[in-house]
Design an enzyme around this catalytic site. Structure first.
Site, PDB file in Angstrom:
ATOM      1  CG  PHE A  21      -0.386  -5.798   1.179  1.00  0.00           C
ATOM      2  CD1 PHE A  21      -1.738  -6.151   1.238  1.00  0.00           C
ATOM      3  CD2 PHE A  21       0.238  -5.787  -0.066  1.00  0.00           C
ATOM      4  CE1 PHE A  21      -2.447  -6.468   0.081  1.00  0.00           C
ATOM      5  CE2 PHE A  21      -0.469  -6.104  -1.228  1.00  0.00           C
ATOM      6  CZ  PHE A  21      -1.812  -6.450  -1.156  1.00  0.00           C
ATOM      7  CE1 TYR A  79      -8.719 -14.261  -0.381  1.00  0.00           C
ATOM      8  CE2 TYR A  79      -6.562 -15.182  -0.890  1.00  0.00           C
ATOM      9  CZ  TYR A  79      -7.483 -14.715   0.030  1.00  0.00           C
ATOM     10  OH  TYR A  79      -7.173 -14.719   1.365  1.00  0.00           O
TER      11      TYR A  79
END
Ligand SMILES: CC(C)(COP(=O)(O)OP(=O)(O)OC[C@H]1O[C@@H](n2cnc3c(N)ncnc32)[C@H](O)[C@@H]1OP(=O)(O)O)[C@@H](O)C(=O)NCCC(=O)NCCS
Length: 408
Positions: free
Chosen positions: A408, A124
């Site tokens: 999450f 990322y």
């Protein structure tokens, strides 16, 4: 025909779930049932799919959450999750396209930050994300863990339903004080506690311990399971902490003591803990606690520096001009930050830059998890005015280490 990236329709949710189960190696959970469960939870406009003809070959979802930033203050962030591309379609630029679409949509909605947890570290950074809050994994030698401070209050074994009832309120108290925390909704609690089958059932035999203060008020909880093992009739049993959450110092000590004092338990293991854990300081022999690893956890991507930087508070008053480089353009530009403990303002400026930095560096320092000095050494930032990095570090430091303990 080129692969199409678009928001999915309701009827496509089961296929979307089936698609993400492949790269995530999910063996359980009927996609139809999982879709029915998640339909009410998901904003389908924020669930993207990559479609190669009839094949759903990529998934991507984001949802709004509230991130606790230094102050403490609270910023709406876009949390990115469910990022997958089928092995048959990997490295054809599908993640790049889904990410570009999602970040653009965040910018249009006015979200100043995106956040995520990276399965693999190198993915990322190219999209402007940087590690902003780390985790540690701890291993405690229970037989030599003698506490110098006993903690106050009482501990009580409770049913899962009791934890489901009091847990959210206790977590909210911690979240409001803990930089790096995010919100947990009812669905999170129901699936994490195994009340609703999310397709990855929690281990069997979980125990829940509630701490109460002298007035009988709940102040923390511990959830754990035990992996029992004996070797030559000597116990090598491990107590695995799922979560130990404390609103007070007394609760913190008392719950750690409970974990370390369960009979037969030789080792206590706890993942996803803060890098600033008080536990070693509570023990006669701090070496009974070993840090097994320290790893990145929460990644931050600043999309709008003006909003993100004005939203948090700073250790002292001061001004710094930051020239932000961002290949995607979202956060690029020069920003004057007038910082202070009680409030801050940040706006675009033509003034000379004090520091030039990559957008990743801005994300990394945003919660106070690393110093700018370190990032200058790593080549992520450059000092343009003498002493500016030191000045910026004095502003951006956080009085407590950032910690996010919510997956999450
Ligand atoms: C990670 C994943 C989504 C990447 O999808 P993809 O479509 O192959 O990625 P892209 O082709 O868009 O790659 C974009 C760039 O990222 C790089 N990249 C992608 N995945 C990477 C990885 N795992 N490690 C290092 N670099 C990676 C590509 O090489 C490419 O680099 P470039 O910009 O130099 O060309 C996919 O490999 C996957 O599903 N992995 C398993 C599940 C997973 O880990 N999901 C992420 C959860 S956080």
């Amino acid at each position: 025909m080129p692969v199409e990236i678009r928001a999915i329709e309701e009827s496509e949710l089961p296929r979307w779930i089936a698609a993400l189960q492949v790269p995530f190696f999910v063996a359980e959970g009927d996609p139809g049932q999982q879709a029915a469960l998640r339909r009410a939870q998901y904003d389908l406009a924020r669930c993207r799919g990559a479609f190669d003809g009839h094949t759903l070959c990529g998934t991507f979802r984001s949802f709004p959450t509230e991130l606790t930033v230094p102050g403490p203050q609270f910023v709406t962030a876009s949390a990115i999750t469910a990022v997958t591309v089928l092995p048959t379609h990997r490295r054809q630029g599908l993640l790049r396209r889904m990410m570009a679409a999602d970040l653009q949509a965040s910018v249009e909605r006015g979200e100043a930050l995106s956040i995520l947890i990276a399965s693999e570290y190198p993915i990322y950074g190219r999209f402007g994300f940087a590690r902003a809050a780390d985790h540690v994994g701890l291993s405690v030698d229970a037989s030599s863990a003698r506490f110098t401070h006993r903690g106050g209050g009482t501990v009580e074994l409770v049913d899962r339903d009791v934890l489901r009832n009091v847990g959210p309120g206790l977590y909210e108290r911690v979240r409001h004080a803990q930089v790096g925390s995010i919100t947990r909704n009812d669905f999170w609690w129901d699936t994490t506690l195994g009340i609703v089958d999310a397709g990855w059932p929690p281990p069997k035999g979980i125990r829940y311990v509630l701490h109460r203060d002298g007035r009988g008020e709940p102040q923390g909880y511990l959830s754990y399971h035990v992996d029992e093992k004996w070797e030559d009739r000597v116990s090598e049993t491990t107590l695995v902490v799922h979560e130990l959450l404390a609103c007070t110092d007394d609760a913190y000590v008392r719950l750690w003591r409970y974990a370390c004092e369960v009979d037969w338990v030789a080792t206590v293991k706890a993942e996803d803990r803060s890098i600033d854990e008080a536990l070693p300081w509570l023990l006669e022999d701090a070496r009974a606690v070993r840090q097994q690893h320290r790893t990145d956890f929460l990644f931050v991507r600043v999309l709008d520096p003006s909003v993100a930087l004005a939203a948090r508070r700073y250790m002292r008053p001061g001004r710094v001009v930051l020239d932000v480089r961002d290949d995607a353009g979202h956060a690029a530009g020069r920003f004057a930050l007038d910082a202070g403990p009680d409030g801050a303002a940040c706006a675009r400026t033509d003034a000379d830059a004090d520091v030039t930095l990559d957008v990743r560096a801005l994300g990394a320092i945003y919660l106070g998890g690393v110093s700018l000095r370190t990032l200058v050494a790593a080549g992520w930032a450059e000092e343009e005015a003498p002493g500016a990095v030191r000045r910026a570090d004095a502003l951006f430091a956080s009085d407590a280490a950032p910690w996010c303990n919510t997956w999450f």
